[in-house]
Design a protein around this motif. Structure first.
Motif, mmCIF file in Angstrom:
data_model
loop_
_atom_site.group_PDB
_atom_site.id
_atom_site.type_symbol
_atom_site.label_atom_id
_atom_site.label_comp_id
_atom_site.label_asym_id
_atom_site.label_seq_id
_atom_site.Cartn_x
_atom_site.Cartn_y
_atom_site.Cartn_z
ATOM 1 N N GLU A 76 0.829 -1.304 0.017
ATOM 2 C CA GLU A 76 -0.058 0.163 0.078
ATOM 3 C C GLU A 76 0.875 1.358 -0.019
ATOM 4 O O GLU A 76 2.036 1.327 0.525
ATOM 5 N N GLU A 244 3.910 -7.215 5.153
ATOM 6 C CA GLU A 244 2.988 -6.044 4.643
ATOM 7 C C GLU A 244 4.137 -4.723 4.439
ATOM 8 O O GLU A 244 4.658 -4.365 5.198
ATOM 9 N N TYR A 281 6.163 8.762 11.820
ATOM 10 C CA TYR A 281 6.437 7.716 12.571
ATOM 11 C C TYR A 281 5.554 7.380 13.711
ATOM 12 O O TYR A 281 4.519 6.410 13.848
ATOM 13 N N ASP A 282 5.356 8.453 14.462
ATOM 14 C CA ASP A 282 4.689 8.594 15.652
ATOM 15 C C ASP A 282 2.928 8.285 15.327
ATOM 16 O O ASP A 282 2.179 7.982 16.015
ATOM 17 N N THR A 283 2.655 9.006 14.169
ATOM 18 C CA THR A 283 1.285 8.857 13.553
ATOM 19 C C THR A 283 0.979 7.563 13.052
ATOM 20 O O THR A 283 -0.277 6.920 13.282
ATOM 21 N N TYR A 284 2.006 6.954 12.361
ATOM 22 C CA TYR A 284 1.374 5.716 11.601
ATOM 23 C C TYR A 284 2.115 4.422 12.236
ATOM 24 O O TYR A 284 1.786 3.135 11.845
ATOM 25 N N PRO A 286 2.125 3.218 15.437
ATOM 26 C CA PRO A 286 0.997 2.376 15.915
ATOM 27 C C PRO A 286 0.150 1.181 15.154
ATOM 28 O O PRO A 286 -0.274 0.484 15.492
ATOM 29 N N LYS A 287 -0.272 1.871 14.082
ATOM 30 C CA LYS A 287 -1.298 1.133 13.159
ATOM 31 C C LYS A 287 -0.206 0.079 12.379
ATOM 32 O O LYS A 287 -0.835 -1.131 12.280
ATOM 33 N N TYR A 288 0.869 0.316 11.733
ATOM 34 C CA TYR A 288 1.712 -0.579 10.825
ATOM 35 C C TYR A 288 2.919 -1.128 11.692
ATOM 36 O O TYR A 288 3.446 -2.287 10.886
ATOM 37 N N PRO A 290 3.093 -1.664 15.485
ATOM 38 C CA PRO A 290 2.561 -1.541 17.016
ATOM 39 C C PRO A 290 3.736 -1.878 17.799
ATOM 40 O O PRO A 290 4.341 -2.876 17.777
#
Length: 297
Positions: A76, A244, A281-284, A286-288, A290
């Protein structure tokens, strides 16, 4: 997840690039150990011959047909904002082993990759045969003369800021970037008022397992443009497919145009860039990724 035949074929074809790199290394080994001078003659002649080659649209179509990024379970591209179409520098992290997030996303339509000029080291482009494949795919040298020419034209360029050192730091399950001593790209961007974008590919460091001993020695070898990584997967030099690959392009950082930037100017915007990378990195993360902190070297 089952892979199509052409994806499997493309992944196999990609191994020729690795094979050629190994062959070049073996030629140098034979020269040093057995003093076979014909090896260095062949090495140099091959390098000179492939200088004349340039980007090949036919080769690009051939490579893209394989859809190599479909080898991974998920691929993605995320854009935090719509990037500018000119005068931009996209700074990729982490280098990983193959830089898949930068190289094999190239030419993806309706993304910032569509018209991106990806820059690589002179060393990588000079390696007999494997460097030729990179050149035919459209990669250009990141040396000052070429970077200056492209920025003057207002091109969008992509660079792997961390270089060999960031590749050496690659460790499965961790996200490491080498940026504290990398300031040259800021200096060039300031000269032309170029907008810089931090780009991070989650999953890049999970394609291979790596040997992590003697880190200081391996980083020292990088000073001489020598590779400092030892890597493997369950499939030898083929990346782990159950990965991923999420490439996130962060917010643009608009730089003023300063023809002769001072050390203070470079330091100031270098810190702003690092902060922008951290925010991405701090924004994404936790999602990609964790519970995996960003390690900055």
């Amino acid at each position: 997840m089952a892979k199509s035949f052409k994806v499997l074929l493309g992944t196999f074809f990609f191994q020729f690039w690795i094979l050629f790199m190994g062959l070049a290394g073996y030629m140098v080994y034979r020269l040093i150990v057995y003093r076979e001078t014909w090896n260095i003659v062949l090495f140099i002649v091959t390098m000179i011959l492939q200088i004349k080659y340039v980007k090949s649209e036919l080769f690009i179509k051939f490579q893209l047909w394989f859809q190599m990024m479909e080898w991974f379970d998920k691929r993605e591209i995320v854009e935090v904002e719509k990037p500018k179409k000119s005068n931009s520098m996209f700074c990729f992290h982490p280098h990983g082993i193959y830089s898949m997030g930068m190289v094999h996303n190239l030419y993806t339509k309706n993304t910032f990759f569509e018209n991106l000029v990806v820059l690589s080291s002179r060393f990588a482009l000079s390696i007999p045969f494997s460097g030729l494949l990179l050149t035919l795919f459209g990669l250009q040298g990141v040396h000052p003369e070429n970077l200056t020419k492209l920025l003057k034209k207002g091109s969008n360029v992509g660079i792997m800021v961390g270089g060999f050192e960031e590749a050496t730091l690659t460790k499965y399950g961790e996200n490491r970037v080498y940026i504290k001593e990398r300031k040259g790209f800021i200096k060039y961007a300031l000269r032309y008022g170029t907008t810089i974008y931090p780009v991070f590919t989650f999953g890049e460091n999970n394609m291979f397992y790596t040997y992590n001993g003697f880190q200081s020695l391996r980083l020292w070898l990088n000073k001489f443009k020598l590779i400092g990584t030892i890597y493997w997967s369950r499939f030898l030099t083929v990346p782990e497919p159950h990965t991923e690959m999420i490439t996130v392009c962060g917010k643009g950082i608009e730089l003023p145009k300063i023809e002769n930037p001072s050390k203070e100017d470079v330091d100031k915007y270098h810190q702003i860039y690092i902060q922008g990378l951290k925010e991405l990195y701090d924004t994404y993360g936790p999602k990609y990724a964790p519970k995996v902190p960003l390690q900055i070297f």
